[in-house]
Design a protein around this motif. Structure first.
Motif, PDB file in Angstrom:
ATOM      1  N   THR A   7       0.842  -1.197   0.000  1.00 50.35           N
ATOM      2  CA  THR A   7       0.000   0.000   0.000  1.00 50.35           C
ATOM      3  C   THR A   7       0.871   1.238   0.000  1.00 50.35           C
ATOM      4  OG1 THR A   7      -0.110  -0.067   2.414  1.00 50.35           O
ATOM      5  CG2 THR A   7      -1.870  -1.178   1.202  1.00 50.35           C
ATOM      6  N   GLU A   8       0.334   2.309  -0.557  1.00 44.41           N
ATOM      7  CA  GLU A   8       1.067   3.574  -0.618  1.00 44.41           C
ATOM      8  C   GLU A   8       1.116   4.221   0.767  1.00 44.41           C
ATOM      9  OE1 GLU A   8       2.680   4.988  -3.120  1.00 44.41           O
ATOM     10  OE2 GLU A   8       2.254   3.281  -4.412  1.00 44.41           O
ATOM     11  N   SER A   9       2.289   4.671   1.149  1.00 45.62           N
ATOM     12  CA  SER A   9       2.462   5.319   2.447  1.00 45.62           C
ATOM     13  C   SER A   9       1.999   6.770   2.374  1.00 45.62           C
ATOM     14  CB  SER A   9       3.931   5.252   2.871  1.00 45.62           C
ATOM     15  OG  SER A   9       4.126   5.968   4.073  1.00 45.62           O
ATOM     16  N   THR A  10       1.351   7.206   3.440  1.00 46.28           N
ATOM     17  CA  THR A  10       0.945   8.615   3.559  1.00 46.28           C
ATOM     18  C   THR A  10       1.696   9.314   4.681  1.00 46.28           C
ATOM     19  OG1 THR A  10      -0.891   7.964   4.994  1.00 46.28           O
ATOM     20  CG2 THR A  10      -1.353   8.151   2.637  1.00 46.28           C
ATOM     21  N   ASN A  11       2.557   8.584   5.364  1.00 43.96           N
ATOM     22  CA  ASN A  11       3.330   9.143   6.463  1.00 43.96           C
ATOM     23  C   ASN A  11       4.804   9.143   6.075  1.00 43.96           C
ATOM     24  OD1 ASN A  11       4.044  10.111   9.003  1.00 43.96           O
ATOM     25  ND2 ASN A  11       4.226   8.054   9.870  1.00 43.96           N
ATOM     26  N   PHE A  12       5.428  10.301   6.146  1.00 46.08           N
ATOM     27  CA  PHE A  12       6.832  10.440   5.745  1.00 46.08           C
ATOM     28  C   PHE A  12       7.619  11.076   6.884  1.00 46.08           C
ATOM     29  CE2 PHE A  12       4.099  10.753   2.019  1.00 46.08           C
ATOM     30  CZ  PHE A  12       4.617   9.735   1.222  1.00 46.08           C
ATOM     31  N   PRO A  13       8.031  10.273   7.869  1.00 46.88           N
ATOM     32  CA  PRO A  13       8.741  10.832   9.023  1.00 46.88           C
ATOM     33  C   PRO A  13      10.133  11.297   8.643  1.00 46.88           C
ATOM     34  CG  PRO A  13       8.783   8.436   9.099  1.00 46.88           C
ATOM     35  CD  PRO A  13       7.910   8.808   7.925  1.00 46.88           C
ATOM     36  N   GLY A  14      10.726  12.041   9.562  1.00 48.94           N
ATOM     37  CA  GLY A  14      12.088  12.515   9.342  1.00 48.94           C
ATOM     38  C   GLY A  14      12.136  14.025   9.164  1.00 48.94           C
ATOM     39  N   ILE A  15      13.339  14.547   9.157  1.00 50.09           N
ATOM     40  CA  ILE A  15      13.564  15.977   8.995  1.00 50.09           C
ATOM     41  C   ILE A  15      14.630  16.192   7.924  1.00 50.09           C
ATOM     42  CG2 ILE A  15      12.937  16.529  11.373  1.00 50.09           C
ATOM     43  CD1 ILE A  15      15.926  16.681  12.021  1.00 50.09           C
ATOM     44  N   CYS A  16      14.701  17.401   7.430  1.00 52.26           N
ATOM     45  CA  CYS A  16      15.734  17.743   6.454  1.00 52.26           C
ATOM     46  C   CYS A  16      17.043  18.067   7.176  1.00 52.26           C
ATOM     47  CB  CYS A  16      15.297  18.948   5.620  1.00 52.26           C
ATOM     48  SG  CYS A  16      13.954  18.574   4.466  1.00 52.26           S
ATOM     49  N   PRO A  17      18.174  17.891   6.488  1.00 57.48           N
ATOM     50  CA  PRO A  17      19.456  18.268   7.098  1.00 57.48           C
ATOM     51  C   PRO A  17      19.472  19.756   7.426  1.00 57.48           C
ATOM     52  CG  PRO A  17      19.778  16.946   5.111  1.00 57.48           C
ATOM     53  CD  PRO A  17      18.334  17.317   5.150  1.00 57.48           C
ATOM     54  N   GLU A  18      20.394  20.143   8.294  1.00 63.93           N
ATOM     55  CA  GLU A  18      20.513  21.550   8.644  1.00 63.93           C
ATOM     56  C   GLU A  18      20.992  22.348   7.440  1.00 63.93           C
ATOM     57  OE1 GLU A  18      25.030  21.193  10.512  1.00 63.93           O
ATOM     58  OE2 GLU A  18      23.326  21.638  11.793  1.00 63.93           O
ATOM     59  N   GLU A  19      20.899  23.654   7.544  1.00 64.28           N
ATOM     60  CA  GLU A  19      21.282  24.522   6.436  1.00 64.28           C
ATOM     61  C   GLU A  19      22.724  24.269   6.031  1.00 64.28           C
ATOM     62  OE1 GLU A  19      20.556  28.582   7.243  1.00 64.28           O
ATOM     63  OE2 GLU A  19      18.413  28.336   7.598  1.00 64.28           O
ATOM     64  N   THR A  20      22.946  24.226   4.747  1.00 65.88           N
ATOM     65  CA  THR A  20      24.311  24.058   4.246  1.00 65.88           C
ATOM     66  C   THR A  20      24.997  25.413   4.195  1.00 65.88           C
ATOM     67  OG1 THR A  20      23.643  24.331   1.940  1.00 65.88           O
ATOM     68  CG2 THR A  20      23.572  22.111   2.844  1.00 65.88           C
ATOM     69  N   ASN A  21      26.266  25.428   4.542  1.00 66.23           N
ATOM     70  CA  ASN A  21      26.999  26.693   4.583  1.00 66.23           C
ATOM     71  C   ASN A  21      28.439  26.435   4.151  1.00 66.23           C
ATOM     72  OD1 ASN A  21      27.805  29.282   4.994  1.00 66.23           O
ATOM     73  ND2 ASN A  21      27.713  29.215   7.237  1.00 66.23           N
ATOM     74  N   GLU A  22      28.650  26.381   2.848  1.00 71.46           N
ATOM     75  CA  GLU A  22      29.986  26.174   2.321  1.00 71.46           C
ATOM     76  C   GLU A  22      30.808  27.462   2.456  1.00 71.46           C
ATOM     77  OE1 GLU A  22      30.576  23.353  -1.207  1.00 71.46           O
ATOM     78  OE2 GLU A  22      28.767  24.450  -1.672  1.00 71.46           O
ATOM     79  N   GLU A  23      32.102  27.287   2.627  1.00 77.98           N
ATOM     80  CA  GLU A  23      32.982  28.446   2.725  1.00 77.98           C
ATOM     81  C   GLU A  23      32.950  29.235   1.420  1.00 77.98           C
ATOM     82  OE1 GLU A  23      37.565  29.431   4.126  1.00 77.98           O
ATOM     83  OE2 GLU A  23      36.925  27.365   3.708  1.00 77.98           O
ATOM     84  N   TYR A  24      32.881  30.539   1.542  1.00 71.17           N
ATOM     85  CA  TYR A  24      32.843  31.469   0.407  1.00 71.17           C
ATOM     86  C   TYR A  24      31.530  31.375  -0.391  1.00 71.17           C
ATOM     87  CZ  TYR A  24      37.823  31.264   1.440  1.00 71.17           C
ATOM     88  OH  TYR A  24      39.030  31.268   2.078  1.00 71.17           O
TER      89      TYR A  24
END
Length: 434
Positions: free
Chosen positions: A201-218
């Motif tokens: 069956t198709e899931s309607t629940n998608f747990p989890g969070i996104c990674p923190e903000e990316t901050n590359e040098e320069y």
């Protein structure tokens, strides 16, 4: 029984029979084996050294005095494939819809090639009949993307070069074992399958969070946007496709793949905001040396949204104006879309959500700080008191031999006579006057 178009497995190449479809090679000490590897389609032939060890298949000629039995009509027999499926080939030329109805009348479905055994069996039937076979894929009946009509998702696909097309919705297996799209009113043979497997069956629940903000040098920082089980990053820096792929990896993701119309609509809606400043964004689709389109993250190619007037280049981009897919050259500079899976909050790589602080805890912290300061001040004051009351030893004085017997003269009065007398006593040597 004679084989039609096959070299017996394990035969040395120099003993190739007339009529087999393999060419003669210069190497005489090579043999042929049939694969059963998860990395290659089952039943395919590979060239191996004859000193390698493998299983083998024996072939024995029938007694010529025994009358051979007629070959069975494969169109009337369901063949068992494993413990869960039975399958048969229908040799009547039917449209896709009529082939589907015929299978349903037998309480079956057009075949879903969900595993290597089913794929290999149907491929052999197409080669034997020298005719293409309808299978159970028609995106017009599955919400605009390729999904088996019995409810199963496509987990492996063997598309021919240039497939799947934008406007041909039905799929057949050609005589070379490759998948091609066609208009559903074409007529050809088909494959029916009965199975006891139940699609998930198709899931309607998608747990989890996104990674923190990316901050590359320069570089400026970026924020991942969540959608179902994945997160997306929209980067407006315009660079080449290969550089965009590398940049996504540095950000912790990969160039985005698109699996269905819903995901397409989500990305398209976000790209619409950049329509005035950017024409298109790179996505993770590229053409291989074989001419087949492949997702960089190996996602199965079950959905397309190609523009009608596209030029067939090597890398895919999505237009900001309407979301249509177009192709670009390697040296073209575009913005790009990165994608990564959500992570669970307990994952060490994930940043947990900030917790709300209890106001009472602030009071407790303040009291502890005040107490530490009070104790420290008390100890300092006690130390100063003890230091003042403690007896201090008399320090020795410095005696200059130019002064009288340890007596100190006043700092403002200088008695030169006494200085001379004192010097004469301490230094009896004669003084030479000039």
């Amino acid at each position: 029984m004679a084989k039609k178009g096959y070299t017996p497995t394990g035969a040395i190449l120099k003993r190739r029979r007339q009529g087999s479809f393999y060419k003669r090679w210069d190497e005489q000490e090579q043999c042929v084996m049939m694969t059963r590897s998860p990395d290659l389609p089952t039943g395919k032939w590979l060239i191996k050294g004859c000193n390698d060890t493998n299983g083998f298949v024996c072939l024995q000629n029938l007694d010529p005095n025994i009358q051979p039995q007629p070959e069975p009509d494969i169109s009337n027999i369901y063949v068992h494939l494993g413990n869960d499926s039975i399958i048969r080939v229908v040799t009547n030329n039917l449209t896709w819809e009529n082939a589907k109805k015929l299978c349903e009348n037998e309480k079956a479905n057009l075949a879903s090639l969900r595993n290597e055994w089913t794929q290999a069996h149907v491929e052999l039937q197409a080669m034997y009949l020298k005719a293409p076979l309808w299978i159970g894929l028609n995106k017009n009946q599955t919400h605009g993307y390729f999904r088996y009509i019995d409810g199963w998702h496509v987990h492996n696909a063997g598309w021919a070069a240039g497939e799947p097309s934008r406007n041909r919705p039905c799929v057949f297996l050609n005589v070379d074992g490759e998948w091609e799209t066609a208009f559903c009113n074409q007529t050809m043979n088909s494959v029916c399958m009965k199975s006891t497997d139940v699609p998930p069956t198709e899931s309607t629940n998608f747990p989890g969070i996104c990674p923190e903000e990316t901050n590359e040098e320069y570089h400026e920082s970026f924020t991942w946007l969540p959608y179902k089980g994945h997160c997306y990053l929209f980067i407006t820096e315009e660079i080449e496709w290969a550089d965009a792929a590398s940049s996504c990896v540095r950000h912790g993701g990969i160039l985005a793949s698109i699996e269905d119309p819903d995901e397409q609509q989500f990305i398209q809606n976000n790209l619409k905001m950049f329509e005035d400043s950017h024409t298109a964004f790179w996505i993770g689709l590229y053409k291989t040396h074989r001419g087949t389109w492949t997702w960089l993250d190996t996602t199965v190619m079950d959905y397309t949204n190609w523009a009608l007037d596209d030029i067939d280049n090597d890398y895919a981009e999505m237009a900001t104006s309407d979301g249509a897919w177009k192709t670009g050259r390697r040296w073209h500079d575009r913005s790009y879309v990165c994608e990564t899976r959500k992570v669970m909050p307990s994952d060490p790589a994930a940043k947990p959500e900030p917790q709300k602080k209890d106001p009472h805890s602030r009071v407790h912290t303040s009291l502890i700080v005040v107490l530490i300061i009070t104790v420290t001040s008390t100890l300092i004051a006690f130390g100063c008191f003890v230091y003042k009351k403690a007896p201090r030893p008399t320090l020795p004085t410095f005696d200059n031999p130019l002064y009288f017997d340890r007596e100190r003269s006043q700092p403002d009065v200088v008695d030169t006579n006494k200085l001379i007398e004192n010097a004469e006593e301490e230094n009896p040597e004669p003084i030479i006057a000039l």
